[in-house]
Design a protein around this motif. Structure first.
Motif, PDB file in Angstrom:
ATOM      1  N   PHE A 184       0.741  -1.272   0.052  1.00 56.23           N
ATOM      2  CA  PHE A 184       0.155  -0.067  -0.007  1.00 56.23           C
ATOM      3  C   PHE A 184       0.667   1.372  -0.011  1.00 56.23           C
ATOM      4  O   PHE A 184       0.529   2.270  -0.436  1.00 56.23           O
ATOM      5  CB  PHE A 184      -0.940   0.056   1.121  1.00 56.23           C
ATOM      6  CG  PHE A 184      -2.315  -0.974   1.191  1.00 56.23           C
ATOM      7  CD1 PHE A 184      -3.099  -0.738  -0.097  1.00 56.23           C
ATOM      8  CD2 PHE A 184      -2.426  -2.115   1.984  1.00 56.23           C
ATOM      9  CE1 PHE A 184      -4.252  -1.727  -0.039  1.00 56.23           C
ATOM     10  CE2 PHE A 184      -3.183  -2.912   1.674  1.00 56.23           C
ATOM     11  CZ  PHE A 184      -4.200  -2.829   0.911  1.00 56.23           C
TER      12      PHE A 184
ATOM     13  N   ASN B 118      -0.093   3.614  -2.919  1.00 50.91           N
ATOM     14  CA  ASN B 118      -0.492   5.008  -2.699  1.00 50.91           C
ATOM     15  C   ASN B 118       0.200   6.094  -3.267  1.00 50.91           C
ATOM     16  O   ASN B 118      -0.544   7.183  -3.699  1.00 50.91           O
ATOM     17  CB  ASN B 118      -0.750   5.117  -1.312  1.00 50.91           C
ATOM     18  CG  ASN B 118      -1.846   4.475  -0.437  1.00 50.91           C
ATOM     19  OD1 ASN B 118      -3.005   4.280  -1.005  1.00 50.91           O
ATOM     20  ND2 ASN B 118      -1.340   4.143   0.724  1.00 50.91           N
ATOM     21  N   ARG B 119       1.442   5.576  -4.043  1.00 51.25           N
ATOM     22  CA  ARG B 119       2.182   6.796  -4.720  1.00 51.25           C
ATOM     23  C   ARG B 119       1.901   6.617  -6.117  1.00 51.25           C
ATOM     24  O   ARG B 119       2.654   7.264  -6.710  1.00 51.25           O
ATOM     25  CB  ARG B 119       3.312   6.504  -4.403  1.00 51.25           C
ATOM     26  CG  ARG B 119       3.916   7.268  -2.914  1.00 51.25           C
ATOM     27  CD  ARG B 119       5.029   6.670  -2.105  1.00 51.25           C
ATOM     28  NE  ARG B 119       5.273   7.242  -0.910  1.00 51.25           N
ATOM     29  CZ  ARG B 119       4.550   7.157   0.312  1.00 51.25           C
ATOM     30  NH1 ARG B 119       3.540   6.222   0.134  1.00 51.25           N
ATOM     31  NH2 ARG B 119       5.017   8.045   1.148  1.00 51.25           N
TER      32      ARG B 119
ATOM     33  N   TYR C 152      -5.199  -1.086  -5.393  1.00 49.73           N
ATOM     34  CA  TYR C 152      -3.852  -0.525  -4.902  1.00 49.73           C
ATOM     35  C   TYR C 152      -4.054   0.574  -3.799  1.00 49.73           C
ATOM     36  O   TYR C 152      -3.168   1.232  -3.295  1.00 49.73           O
ATOM     37  CB  TYR C 152      -2.989   0.216  -5.740  1.00 49.73           C
ATOM     38  CG  TYR C 152      -2.861  -0.968  -7.107  1.00 49.73           C
ATOM     39  CD1 TYR C 152      -1.797  -1.822  -6.915  1.00 49.73           C
ATOM     40  CD2 TYR C 152      -3.495  -0.907  -8.316  1.00 49.73           C
ATOM     41  CE1 TYR C 152      -1.510  -2.700  -8.129  1.00 49.73           C
ATOM     42  CE2 TYR C 152      -3.309  -1.968  -9.199  1.00 49.73           C
ATOM     43  CZ  TYR C 152      -2.568  -2.728  -9.116  1.00 49.73           C
ATOM     44  OH  TYR C 152      -2.149  -3.599 -10.069  1.00 49.73           O
ATOM     45  N   GLN C 153      -5.127   0.933  -3.304  1.00 47.66           N
ATOM     46  CA  GLN C 153      -5.682   1.811  -2.488  1.00 47.66           C
ATOM     47  C   GLN C 153      -6.238   1.104  -1.136  1.00 47.66           C
ATOM     48  O   GLN C 153      -6.959   0.064  -1.186  1.00 47.66           O
ATOM     49  CB  GLN C 153      -6.671   3.032  -2.730  1.00 47.66           C
ATOM     50  CG  GLN C 153      -6.357   3.518  -3.935  1.00 47.66           C
ATOM     51  CD  GLN C 153      -5.075   4.372  -3.975  1.00 47.66           C
ATOM     52  OE1 GLN C 153      -5.000   5.007  -2.848  1.00 47.66           O
ATOM     53  NE2 GLN C 153      -4.212   4.310  -5.020  1.00 47.66           N
ATOM     54  N   TYR C 154      -5.777   1.518   0.146  1.00 49.25           N
ATOM     55  CA  TYR C 154      -6.330   1.006   1.328  1.00 49.25           C
ATOM     56  C   TYR C 154      -7.793   1.084   1.500  1.00 49.25           C
ATOM     57  O   TYR C 154      -8.236   2.236   1.102  1.00 49.25           O
ATOM     58  CB  TYR C 154      -5.473   1.565   2.477  1.00 49.25           C
ATOM     59  CG  TYR C 154      -5.902   1.188   3.908  1.00 49.25           C
ATOM     60  CD1 TYR C 154      -5.506  -0.039   4.378  1.00 49.25           C
ATOM     61  CD2 TYR C 154      -6.744   1.855   4.558  1.00 49.25           C
ATOM     62  CE1 TYR C 154      -5.854  -0.614   5.933  1.00 49.25           C
ATOM     63  CE2 TYR C 154      -7.017   1.517   5.799  1.00 49.25           C
ATOM     64  CZ  TYR C 154      -7.034   0.324   6.282  1.00 49.25           C
ATOM     65  OH  TYR C 154      -7.103  -0.036   7.737  1.00 49.25           O
ATOM     66  N   ASN C 155      -8.477   0.143   1.807  1.00 44.46           N
ATOM     67  CA  ASN C 155      -9.939  -0.186   2.000  1.00 44.46           C
ATOM     68  C   ASN C 155     -10.186  -0.500   3.245  1.00 44.46           C
ATOM     69  O   ASN C 155     -10.020  -1.763   3.661  1.00 44.46           O
ATOM     70  CB  ASN C 155     -10.380  -0.889   0.782  1.00 44.46           C
ATOM     71  CG  ASN C 155     -11.924  -0.842   0.839  1.00 44.46           C
ATOM     72  OD1 ASN C 155     -12.639  -0.854   1.958  1.00 44.46           O
ATOM     73  ND2 ASN C 155     -12.548  -0.683  -0.303  1.00 44.46           N
TER      74      ASN C 155
ATOM     75  N   HIS D 106       1.657   1.576  -9.430  1.00 42.58           N
ATOM     76  CA  HIS D 106       1.258   0.200  -9.706  1.00 42.58           C
ATOM     77  C   HIS D 106       1.883  -0.837 -10.093  1.00 42.58           C
ATOM     78  O   HIS D 106       1.869  -2.037  -9.735  1.00 42.58           O
ATOM     79  CB  HIS D 106      -0.370   0.399 -10.261  1.00 42.58           C
ATOM     80  CG  HIS D 106      -1.218   1.532  -9.786  1.00 42.58           C
ATOM     81  ND1 HIS D 106      -2.218   1.938 -10.449  1.00 42.58           N
ATOM     82  CD2 HIS D 106      -1.290   1.830  -8.604  1.00 42.58           C
ATOM     83  CE1 HIS D 106      -2.921   2.702  -9.747  1.00 42.58           C
ATOM     84  NE2 HIS D 106      -2.151   2.968  -8.365  1.00 42.58           N
TER      85      HIS D 106
ATOM     86  N   ASP E 223      -7.492   0.282 -10.432  1.00 45.61           N
ATOM     87  CA  ASP E 223      -6.619   1.092  -9.535  1.00 45.61           C
ATOM     88  C   ASP E 223      -7.032   0.980  -8.250  1.00 45.61           C
ATOM     89  O   ASP E 223      -6.171   1.144  -7.443  1.00 45.61           O
ATOM     90  CB  ASP E 223      -6.713   2.519 -10.031  1.00 45.61           C
ATOM     91  CG  ASP E 223      -6.035   2.695 -11.570  1.00 45.61           C
ATOM     92  OD1 ASP E 223      -5.185   1.757 -11.783  1.00 45.61           O
ATOM     93  OD2 ASP E 223      -6.192   3.779 -12.132  1.00 45.61           O
ATOM     94  N   SER E 224      -8.396   0.638  -7.814  1.00 45.48           N
ATOM     95  CA  SER E 224      -8.879   0.769  -6.503  1.00 45.48           C
ATOM     96  C   SER E 224      -8.089  -0.144  -5.504  1.00 45.48           C
ATOM     97  O   SER E 224      -8.059  -0.047  -4.374  1.00 45.48           O
ATOM     98  CB  SER E 224     -10.169   0.789  -6.294  1.00 45.48           C
ATOM     99  OG  SER E 224     -10.651  -0.515  -6.946  1.00 45.48           O
TER     100      SER E 224
END
Length: 491
Positions: free
Chosen positions: A21, A25-26, A184-187, A29, A181-182
């Motif tokens: 993450f 977040n940067r 790779y984002q913290y959920n 990917h 892309d989602s």
């Protein structure tokens, strides 16, 4: 590396998640995917680094074949030949590592020969990653895929939550998620659900399956040593294994889905309360769902399915289940187990044919349901005996005892009466408690809200659930002293 080890829980998983993450977040990917592939290969190589070359070579070969099959518009006229070549090489590799000694031993038995083959160590997960890639090649030939880069393909094959014991995934289930892309984002919601599911699965393995293994081992080992089991001893051994296998494998499946959710990835389900099934057809729709799907889509339907009349349908069912049994292991016990389920499926389908125009006016509905469940569950338990036994002779001995064809008490000394029952009578409570649990309680996927059916006890990301799950996690961690492999690692 095992999901139920301190190294995985406290070192590997937190490190992989945090770095993944941090990179994702940067916006890097591709780097995040590379990190996940590298971590997955490390996870696989933890068992035996020597076999890293095998899985990497397999991926490179199948990706190259897949590229050729995906070039359908560039004038390739031999796509079928390419597909056959790809499948043949995959199955040859699997046959060598998994079945070579079995075939040689049986060949020697038939011809009274003395051909010797050095013992071959079965590479971890070879059945799973081979089937997964065979499915990919067939789907590429059917023009159901599009071309992906090699890095994405590597992640599809090696993604560590499902690498070792499944579920067997399709490209169409995984590739779109890796491209989203989602993921790779913290959920927070997915992470909370994933952690809850992982802890529930870990509890199944550590607190239930591993505890039952004591009773299972004593019964089957005694049968191997020629001990005559009393009927109750044989039944307790068979029932203990029935629940051990379920909670061991479904626990792994829960943990795999839970870990994948930490990375924002949804894996297909492998279990949906199979011991609630009212017939064998329903059982195979609920047990090891992704294997059943693979056998249906890539064996049963290509053989003709039910399109060529009843006789061919039943023949195809038997062939499919025999191959499904052989997939589980190189031994006649697995083939017999597959054959038993094949016969039961044929009988079940034939029964449906005979009764489809007749309503049941003779028994109340609840009584009919109870009888259907009891017959189904009993058949499943009997089949698990040969699945677990080291030989057909051992299975026959246990079956004889279960049917009351062996003495109720051996004058030379019975296993349970002299030892196990007096010291560990809690097996009775285990069997009764787990029977009620699998029939009445919602399963773990329902508890976390991934399947319907558990509104009253559904997991919610609140303080109460946080406390409950934390207490369970602490209890499990304190009992992770003797780390044991998952049963399906052998297959």
């Amino acid at each position: 590396m095992l999901f139920n080890s301190y190294a995985f829980v406290f070192l590997f998983l937190p490190t992989v998640c945090l770095v993944y993450f941090w990179i994702g977040n940067r916006g890097h990917h591709r780097v995040a995917v590379s990190w996940l592939v590298g971590a997955s290969l490390f996870f696989y190589g933890w068992w035996n680094p020597a076999y890293l070359g095998l899985i990497m070579g397999s991926m490179l070969f199948n990706y190259a074949i897949g590229v050729q099959l995906n070039h359908r518009a560039s004038g390739h006229s031999n796509r079928k030949l390419i597909l056959v070549f790809g499948i043949t090489l995959n199955l040859a590799l699997l046959a060598y590592y998994k079945y070579a000694n079995f075939f040689v031993d049986n060949f020697n038995l038939v011809i009274s020969g003395n051909i010797h083959l050095e013992s071959i160590v079965l590479p971890l997960a070879i059945s799973f990653f081979t089937f997964q890639q065979v499915a990919y090649l067939i789907d590429a030939y059917r023009e159901e895929t599009r071309e992906y880069n090699f890095l994405q393909y590597c992640l599809f094959v090696t993604f560590f939550p499902q690498l070792i014991a499944g579920p067997i995934v399709h490209h169409k289930e995984m590739m779109p998620q890796f491209l989203d892309d989602s993921c790779y984002q913290y959920n927070p919601k997915k992470v909370a659900t994933g952690l809850c599911l992982f802890i529930l699965g870990l509890a199944k393995k550590v607190l239930i399956a591993d505890e039952l293994s004591v009773y299972v081992s004593q019964v089957f080992t005694a049968a191997e040593q020629g001990v005559v089991l009393a009927p109750i001893e044989a039944w307790y051994g068979a029932l203990s294994y029935t629940f051990q296998l379920y909670f061991d494998f479904s626990g792994y499946a829960d943990m795999a889905i839970g870990v994948a959710l930490l990375f924002g990835i949804s894996l297909p389900f492998n279990f949906n309360s199979p011991y609630k099934s009212l017939n064998i057809i329903e059982f195979w729709r609920r047990w090891h769902i992704t294997l059943s799907r693979f056998l249906r889509d890539y064996v049963y339907i290509p053989l003709g399915g039910n399109r060529l009349g009843s006789f061919r349908r039943y023949q195809n069912l038997l062939i499919t289940m025999l191959l499904g049994g052989l997939w589980h292991g190189a031994g006649w016990t697995f083939i017999i187990w597959g054959g038993m389920h094949g016969v039961m499926l044929v009988v079940n389908h034939q029964w449906h044919q005979l009764t489809r125009f007749k309503a049941n006016y003779y028994l109340p509905r609840q009584v009919s349901i109870g009888i259907s469940w009891l017959i189904t569950f009993t058949c499943v338990v009997f089949a698990w005996v040969v699945f677990r036994a080291e030989s057909l002779e051992v299975a026959m001995q246990i079956w004889k005892s279960m049917l009351g064809l062996s003495p109720f008490y051996d004058s030379s000394g019975s296993l349970f009466y002299n030892d196990l029952f007096r010291k560990h009578f809690s097996v009775t409570k285990w069997i009764l408690g787990l029977t009620v649990a699998v029939l009445v309680l919602p399963n773990s996927l329902q508890i976390v809200g991934l399947l319907p059916g558990a509104d009253k006890v559904r997991f919610r990301a609140n303080f109460v659930w946080a406390v409950l799950i934390s207490i369970l996690a602490l209890h499990v961690i304190l009992n992770m002293n003797n780390v044991s492999e998952f049963l399906y690692f052998r297959f």
